[in-house]
Structures are given as C-alpha cells and as structure tokens.
Design a protein around this motif. Structure first.
Motif, PDB file in Angstrom:
ATOM      1  N   ASN A  33      53.281  57.544  31.510  1.00  0.00           N
ATOM      2  CA  ASN A  33      53.850  57.879  30.035  1.00  0.00           C
ATOM      3  C   ASN A  33      54.323  56.694  29.643  1.00  0.00           C
ATOM      4  N   TYR A  78      43.904  55.003  26.340  1.00  0.00           N
ATOM      5  CA  TYR A  78      44.253  56.189  25.960  1.00  0.00           C
ATOM      6  C   TYR A  78      43.704  57.574  26.419  1.00  0.00           C
ATOM      7  N   GLN A  82      45.415  60.422  28.667  1.00  0.00           N
ATOM      8  CA  GLN A  82      45.482  61.704  28.499  1.00  0.00           C
ATOM      9  C   GLN A  82      44.873  62.503  29.530  1.00  0.00           C
ATOM     10  N   ARG A  83      43.818  62.266  29.947  1.00  0.00           N
ATOM     11  CA  ARG A  83      43.134  62.966  31.070  1.00  0.00           C
ATOM     12  C   ARG A  83      44.123  63.114  32.217  1.00  0.00           C
ATOM     13  N   THR A  85      47.240  62.826  32.247  1.00  0.00           N
ATOM     14  CA  THR A  85      48.493  63.784  31.857  1.00  0.00           C
ATOM     15  C   THR A  85      48.094  64.935  32.121  1.00  0.00           C
ATOM     16  N   ARG A  86      47.057  65.411  31.633  1.00  0.00           N
ATOM     17  CA  ARG A  86      46.659  66.751  31.825  1.00  0.00           C
ATOM     18  C   ARG A  86      46.363  67.409  33.246  1.00  0.00           C
TER      19      ARG A  86
ATOM     20  N   SER B 204      51.834  70.892  27.491  1.00  0.00           N
ATOM     21  CA  SER B 204      51.697  69.863  26.415  1.00  0.00           C
ATOM     22  C   SER B 204      52.679  70.047  25.626  1.00  0.00           C
TER      23      SER B 204
END
Lengths: 564, 437
Positions: A33, A78, A82-83, A85-86, B204
């Motif tokens: 992050n 980016y 995101q992937r 993090t998910r 999220s």
C-alpha cells in the motif's frame, strides 16, 4: 476425554500459525500500500517531469512515447496492486476465521463446569454511588466540551452577511415592471402606460428580444417583478421554479420544490399538467404551487424559505388554481373532491413561514379558478368562483362576507373587477355583474344583470370598464359591461385556453394552435396581428416594461419594440 | 489566529470526511488510444423482490432468534443463526441494508418532507424494535451482523467495572441524538459514514475506516461487543423497548436457587444480582437523594439544552451547504486562498452567493434549534440514569438486565436447572446437585 489436551494444543498451534500467517500477509499489504502511494499515477514525479518536457518541446515524439510507456506501466501496476490488495484481504479474512475458530474451539474444549465465584457479593449502595458519579462525570464532560467549544471563537462561524429571508423588504420596482400573479396586478389582465409590439415573429426574429427553452413543461403563466421573470415547470417526479432575467432571458436560478406530498395525484391530465398554477410574488418572495399540493416560497435569490403540502388534491383534471399574495398572506383556493364532501377549503398561509393562518370550508367540488382581491366599501374581499357559489371572504380571518348562487358544473374561469362590480362568466350558467357591497346571500338582490351569451368554459373574462369580453372555443363575445347587452361576436377560427390580456387598446389572446392574436374590441372586432409562435400556447401572457412574455409549450419568448 | 483556527477546524472536518470516504482518483489516459471510456453510472435500485427477500430474512431471523432464546434456549443454535446473519447481512449484503443505519432514514423522513422512507428501510427499523417490545433484544442476539462479528471474535472476555459500564452506556444515546440531528437536518448519515465494520464486510474502504474496524475487533476479543454496548444507536432504542418487553429472557428455566453459578457468565455485564430488601444505607437518606435528583432533572435538561445550542455552529459544518458557504466566505475574504473544487464548481454552476448564504443561515438556525433539542434530550437521559441509580431496587433472584441483555444465551448453560434439563453434568458444589440428588 483423554485426547482433549492434545486437541487443545493442536488448535492453539493452528491459531498461532494463522496469526503468523496474518501478520505476514498484513505486513505485505501495508508495504504494498505504501509503495503504491509513491507510484500513483496522479502524482508520479517522473511523469510530471516528462509532461513538462513535452510542454517545452511539444513535437518531441520520443518524449510522447516515454509518457505513453510510463503511463501504461503505472496503470498496469495500479491494477495489479488492486488485485493483490483484494486477494490479501481475502487471505486475511480466511486467516482470521482460522484463528477465531481454533481459539473458540480450544476454549470450548477447555471449558469446565461452571463454578460459583469466589468473591463476595458486591456492596450494592457503593456500586450505585459509583455509577451515579460515573453518569455525572459523563454529563460534566458533555457540559465541559460544550463550554470549551462555546469559549473558542475560532470554532464559531461568523454570521453570513444576508438579510433574513423572512424579513426581506419589498424589492422596490417601477409599477410597469410588476406582473405579480396570474393575469397581472389585481388579476385584471390589464397593463397600462406601456408600449408593446403588435406584430412579432420568433421565426424571423421580428421584435424578438430573446427566446429560452424551459427545462420542464407547464401550463402556468410567467410573472415578473423588476428584472426577474418567474415561471414554473414540472413532471410527475420533479417540480421546479425558474427565474429568468427580463433583460436577456438568462436563467438566473432554478429551484426544486419539495413540499412533502406523499403521493402524486391520480388524475392529472396531460392538458392540465403538473405545473398549471401560476406563481405569485409580493416583491418579498415568490410562491409556487403544483398539482400534488406542494407549495413553496423562495427568496428572489432562489433560496428556499419554506415548503409545505396542502394534501394531494382530489381533482378530476388536476389542480390548476394559482396562489395569490396579499398582505403577507398566501391565498389558495383549494377546491377538490365532489359536491358536498367537505374537502374544499380557502387557505390563507403565512407568507413568511407557510403556516396556515386560517382556512375556511367551501361548498364547492373541484374547480380550477383563481380568486381575486377587491376592495368594496374600503374593505378588502377575496372573491372566488365555484359551483354554485360566487363567494367573498374577509382576507383577515376568512369569514364569508357574501355569496351568490349562479354557477353550475365545472368552473374554471376567474372573476374580474371593474366599475365597483364583480364580473363573472362560466359555461352552462351565466355571465353576470354583481354588486359586492352586501352581506349574506345576495343572489336575489345584488346581481345587476345576467345573461347566457357566449359563456366561456376555460377562458377567463376581460373587462375594460365598458365592455366585457368572453371567449368560448374561439368564439369571442363582447357584452356591454353596464347592462350585459350583446355588442358583437367574432369567430377567431382557433380555440383558446389562455385568457386575454389588454395593453392599451390592444388585446393579446394566445391560441392553442400557436398563434397569438392581437385585436381591439372598442368598435367591434378589429384584428391587428396574428403572430405565429411555432408551438402550442396555453398560458396567458405577462406584460412588463414594454415586454410581452409568451410561454409556449417549450419556450419562453420575450418581445419588445426595440428588440434587434 | 481566529481565521486560522476556523480554517483548521473546517479543514479537519473536511479532511476527516474526505479521508474516510476517499477513493483513489484515476485520471483518463493522456493520449488518444481508441479506448472508449465507460460512462459514469450509478447502480440501479435493488429489485423489489430482493428487497422483499431481505425483509423476509430479517423477519425470519428475528422469529428464529426469539424461538431459540426463549424456547429452545440453545447457545449453539444462536451461534449458527448469528453466523448465517453475518454471512448474509454482513458479507453478502455488505452491511447495507442495515437496521442501525435505518434510524437516519426515518429521521430524515420525519423532518425533511421531501424524503419518503423506503418501505424496506422502515421495516428494518421497526421490526427489531417491535420484537424488542415483546421479547427483548432478539435482533442483537442473532440477526445483527455487527453484533455477530464482535461476538464471533470474543475469546477472553474481561469484566468492565460496573461504574465504567454505567458511564459508557450513555454513549449510544449521545451518538443516537447526534446522528438524528445530523440526519434530520439533511447534513450527513454519520452512522453509515463512521460504521466501523462496513469496511470489513466489503473487504474495502478507507484506511482509517479499516483501521478503526480492526482495532474494534481486537478490542472485541477481550471486551464483549464494545460497539453494541457503548456505541450502537439502535442498541439505545432497543434497550428502551426491551425495558418494557412483555416476555423476557430468563436465566433459569425453573426457579432461581441463587447458586451464583451464572453470576460471571455474562460478558456484557447484563446479569442483575439479587438485592437485599434492606440495604446498608438508611431509607431516609436514599429518599432525600432521589428527591434532589428528580428535582434536578428539569435543570439538567435546560442546562444541557443550552450547551447543545452552543455547539450548533461546529455541528452545522457537517452540512455540505454550510461547508460550501464557509469556504466561499473565507475565499471571498482572502482572495489569496486557493479555490477548493467545491467552490470552483459553485462559481461555475451557480455563483449565487446571497442565495447560498441564505440557505446556510437557515440551516444553521435549524441547527441551533436542533442543538437545544439534542442537549435537552441528553440532559433527560443523564438525569433519568442518575434517578435510576438512586432508586432502591429489591430483587430476589438472578435476572437478566432487561435493557442491556443481548439475549446471547451464554448464561443458560451455567444454570444447574438448565444443565439438568439438558442432561449436562453439574458442578458437585452447586445447590442444584442437591436438588438432583
């Protein structure tokens, strides 16, 4: 039973492993992050440098290609982040489930039969005392926080420099720039001392000052105060008030009206629409009303002052009566329902707050007419038409002053006042002149004359003091205002729903098919012009400062003599 | 200094809101690439039949929870229901629709005439309260995903001191009052905006939101349901309804033998112990105290009402129009300030400063009135709490605290009569053993 300790140990080990797993995943997510924050597309330094280079040498293809490449890389990064993090979030969740399940199972396996507590029962009085002090402490903290805030001027927002809307003074404007309600001052539909164009054509631009499209449709007429025009529009879901500049037609503001109707009326015909009532102003505020009973006031700057709902009208075609303003009161003729069901009222709302000052029951089913305020014997009267009564009420308290039994059926036309007489006319009933100087039922005593010639169903009458003009389905009928005798008749060959307006000697009458007919009635019918607007006309015109304001089905037109 | 203070206060509030709701901005590519940018769209309303499913599941969940707690008296079954609710209302429905947040819709509907509360939201608001009026807090027991999440992680419950619990139990009322004021004025739905668990349900969210949620969950491992007990505004309303419930959770299926086995079983501090008929202090002293507190009640209402009106200004900054008006005013006073996006958009789209100021002033006037109501309400709550703690109670048995019992069914298993009923082993030292012997 013997295996329990091993099970508990295994479960605890599993939980420990899951904790380590979660810590690692969490650390990775945090690091990822933070790394992502340094390489964000919006503030990537390298990209900014390249962009600057491109500004310095706009035709440098190499720089362009570098930007493209870097832009692409940052975007790929980016989405990859995101992937990750998910996926990391799901892994963390799974780890947390394992930890909780393991520890809970271990706790369950390790649980023994309950034992009574070793400590003595607490001192009840002491505990209550402590609780009181704790509650008092919370109260004191609240008070302290409020005092702290109150004593800190930096947390106090200074008052904004505006005049309180409720106390707004009348915006003083010349008389000729006031067209404050349906059919202008007094509801008489007469403008004096103004020079307005007779012939005009939006198609060729003749005398056309400007033309604007109105966002939402409506059958209501425009009103004017000073340089501001107000007009309403609505559909089944949205109700709006618009303010345009008289000078150039610029939309100054628009405001949604939310009066709180809990439903929409069931029987609103497309011919009536949701914005049939014309707004009204007293120079302090503008009041707009709609088919669902929503009524609201706005400042001249468009700030909402109040909004309320009088109830969804039970009206077979849709509510159309316009509000009028008198001495800080908003008068609304709210006729609805069937004869004798007691649902019709004459309302007077406080113009500053929208609260009901008084309301008087009316013996009338649904009507569509707008009242006028006259003065008789030095006292004001609200004169309204209905079926069967023409009624005068005292505007200060709503008390009935007089009434006349004259009408029948559906009443749409408004009354007019001239020669100290109230003139009324409605289809299937009578045209009549009434002396308003009595009290009680004046049906037998105060009708100066009545006849059944040319009775209008929708178009309100016009009286210049000598003549009373009626219009029924395009057929004009002119009566002598003194005795009701027929003076002349003329077929316009076009139907009208809007009402006529007189400027000087010229009478402007919009026709449904889009022609605006201008004529005089002094010596019989004399047509001065027939001006095509190019769209349907159902609203009456407004006149202000030499401007003719015409509302069509889609546009608002302004014509004036010196227009380019 | 004053100007800077105001700026900082405004900025802090704006930043807090923006930070929590932050979504990373993502600009379109710098060059034409043939890629068609998708149109910005908002998700459509949930289909009617899905809303019926949601409401139906809530009703079924409440009915099942009530049956499990009152008839079946099974903690294990409650856990299963709780996990089901957590999965559906929490993770599948992503914490929305939510009975806790529905308070704000109802407040907005009551005070803003143009807003009609959707019937499903009204159902989510009313059903838990109606059930609480008859059977206690069945919603908290097994249907609320927030409660379920905290309950699921409760591993080593620590006892919160009684005095601290008494003070902290006022916080939900404060939160409730503030949330209603902000919703009724159309300012913000703070319950949703600061919901600590919705980020976890959605996997999220803003960093602070996630951090607060995780911190609260870690706390929940040692303090039973801290959000439910010390923050939840719906919990405040449910505790009120539950006080008057017709049928309430009974710790024992039979008569209480005062064995004390259940005394420490509740991780939420919601078991009342038997109280002696004649407490240590004199009756006269207690009566005098009670009298003074009752007399002080109106004074508290007025005092806190006034205090509430004092904080109206800062609270009104939650309203977007007031925020905008303040930004416009500051920028007009000091043109060297950089225009915010909101001010920029305001000048581009409308620019009617006087109108904006009138609106903002009217909203702030509303906040001043609302501040009186909020303060008065909190004064009443605090005053009544003081009176309650000054009243003399007499209780023979161990009983569940009607207001604060979350009907989790943990205490059932500690009761020897319950254990006997279910064929579980009893503690040899308990009086129940004598009963069975």
């Amino acid at each position: 039973m013997k295996g329990r300790p091993q099970w508990i140990r295994s479960l605890r080990l599993t939980a420990g492993a899951a904790i380590i797993f979660c810590v690692i995943v969490g650390a990775f997510l945090v690091l990822d992050n933070f790394r992502g924050r340094t390489t964000r597309l919006v503030d990537a330094e390298a990209l900014a440098v390249l962009r600057q280079s491109l500004l310095d040498s706009p035709k440098d293809e190499a720089v362009k290609e570098s930007i493209r490449q870097l832009d692409h890389e940052l975007r790929v990064d980016y989405f990859a982040r995101q992937r990750r993090t998910r996926q990391g979030a799901w892994l963390l969740l799974a780890g947390a489930v394992v930890i909780i399940a393991s520890l809970s199972l271990a706790a369950g396996l390790g649980a023994s039969t309950p034992l009574p507590p070793a400590h003595a029962l607490p001192d009840v009085a002491r505990r209550a005392s402590q609780s009181r002090w704790a509650v008092a402490a919370v109260g004191a903290m609240l008070l302290g926080a409020a005092f702290g805030v109150a004593r800190r001027p930096d947390l106090t927002i200074p008052a904004l420099a505006v005049t309180p809307p409720g106390d707004a003074p009348v915006v003083e404007v010349p008389v000729e720039l006031r067209w404050p309600r349906f059919r202008g001052p007094g509801g008489l539909a007469i403008a004096t001392g103004q020079s307005t164009p007779i012939r005009f054509d939006p198609g060729t631009g003749e005398k056309l000052a400007w033309r604007v499209e109105i966002p939402l449709t409506g059958q209501s007429s425009p009103i004017v105060w000073g340089n501001q025009i107000f007009v309403t529009g609505a559909n089944s879901s949205t109700r709006q008030l618009y303010s345009y500049s008289l000078e150039d037609g610029k939309l100054l503001w628009q405001a949604n009206v939310i009066g709180g109707a809990r439903a929409m009326p069931e029987n609103v015909l497309a011919d009536t629409g949701y914005a049939a009532p014309t707004p009204a102003t007293d120079g302090k505020r503008v009041v707009a009303m709609f088919a669902n009973g929503d009524i609201a006031a706005f400042s001249f700057q468009g700030a909402p002052l109040w909004a309320t709902n009088l109830g969804v009208p039970v009206n077979i075609y849709g509510h159309a009566a316009s509000p009028i303003l008198w001495d800080d009161l908003v008068i609304v003729q709210f006729d609805q329902g069937m004869d004798g069901d007691g649902s019709s009222f004459l309302y007077a709302l406080d113009a500053g707050s929208g609260k009901v000052r008084w309301k008087t029951p009316r013996e009338a089913p649904n009507t569509w007419s707008t009242p006028i305020i006259i003065e008789s014997g030095g006292a004001p009267q609200i004169v309204s038409t209905g079926s069967p009564w023409i009624v005068a009420n005292n505007p200060t308290d709503g008390a009935e002053i007089w009434k006349v039994n004259l009408f029948y059926g559906e009443v749409v036309t408004a009354p007019v006042f001239a020669n100290d007489l109230v003139y009324v006319a409605s289809a299937f009933a009578y045209a009549a002149a009434i002396r308003p100087d009595g009290e009680g039922d004046l049906t037998e005593s105060h009708i100066l004359w009545k006849n059944d010639l040319g009775l209008p169903d929708i178009v309100s009458p016009l009286c210049d003091g000598e003549r009373l003009l009626l219009c029924m389905a395009g057929m004009l009928t002119c009566l002598n205002a003194a005795d009701g005798e027929l003076l002349w008749e003329h077929d316009l060959e076009g139907d009208a729903w809007a009402s006529p307006t007189m400027v000087g000697d010229a009478i402007y009458l919009p026709l449904k098919d889009g022609d605006l007919v201008v004529f005089t009635m002094k010596d019989g019918y004399e047509e001065l012009a027939r001006n095509p607007m190019g769209e349907a006309l159902n609203a009456s015109i407004a006149v202000a400062g030499g401007n003719i304001l015409v509302r069509g089905s889609d546009h608002l037109f302004c014509f004036r003599e010196e227009a380019p | 200094m004053k100007v800077w203070g105001r700026r900082c206060a405004g900025l802090a509030m704006g930043l807090t809101a923006a930070w929590v709701a932050a979504v990373e901005r993502f600009p379109p590519p710098d060059f034409e690439s043939g890629h068609q940018l998708p149109l910005t769209s908002t998700p459509g309303a949930r289909a009617d039949w899905w809303q019926i499913v949601d409401l139906g599941l809530l009703a079924i969940g409440l009915a099942v929870a009530t049956w499990l707690v009152h008839k079946r008296r099974s903690r294990k079954a409650v856990i299963v229901l709780m996990l089901g609710s957590l999965l559906y209302f929490g993770f599948y429905r992503a914490g929305c629709i939510c009975a806790i947040g529905s308070i704000q819709n109802v407040a907005l509907g009551l005070w803003q005439p143009g807003y009609v509360v959707p019937w499903t939201v009204l159902g989510f608001f009313l059903l838990p309260l109606i059930v609480a009026l008859f059977w206690g807090r069945s919603f908290c027991a097994g249907v609320c995903p927030h409660g379920a999440l905290q309950d699921a992680v409760l591993i080593k419950p620590l006892k919160v001191p009684h005095w601290l619990e008494s003070g902290l139990r006022l916080l939900p009322w404060i939160y409730l009052g503030a949330a209603i004021l902000l919703a009724a004025t159309g300012s913000a739905f703070v319950i949703c905006r600061y919901d600590p668990f919705v980020g976890i349900f959605r996997l999220s969210g803003g960093r602070i939101m996630i951090a607060v949620g995780v911190a609260l969950l870690v706390l929940s491992m040692f303090v039973g349901r801290p959000y439910c007990r010390f923050l939840c505004p719906l919990g405040a309303l449910l505790s009120l309804c539950s006080r008057f419930s017709k049928w309430f959770v009974r710790i024992t299926p039979s008569e209480c033998s005062k064995c004390r086995l259940c005394e420490d079983s509740c991780p939420f501090g919601a078991i009342h112990q038997p109280l002696p008929e004649r407490p240590a202090e004199s009756r006269r002293q207690a009566r005098r105290r009670l009298g003074w507190l009752v007399l002080a009640l109106p004074a508290l209402v007025v005092l806190l009402g006034w205090a509430g009106s004092r904080i109206a200004d800062p609270l009104s900054m939650y309203h977007p129009r007031v925020q905008l008006a303040e930004q416009v005013r500051m920028q007009a006073e000091d043109e060297s300030l950089t225009l915010t996006d909101a001010v920029d958009a305001f000048y581009v789209q409308d620019g009617q400063v006087d109108r904006l100021y009138q609106e903002a002033t009217a909203i702030r006037d509303g906040f001043e009135k609302g501040g009186w109501w909020l303060g008065g309400f909190l004064g009443l709550v605090i005053g009544l709490a003081l009176v309650q703690h000054a009243m003399r109670h007499w209780r023979e048995d161990y009983e569940a605290d009607r207001a604060h019992c979350l009907a989790c069914a943990r205490c059932f298993d500690t009761c020897p009569y319950e254990r006997q009923r279910r064929g579980l082993p009893c503690n040899p030292a308990s009086p129940e053993t004598e009963v069975t012997a």
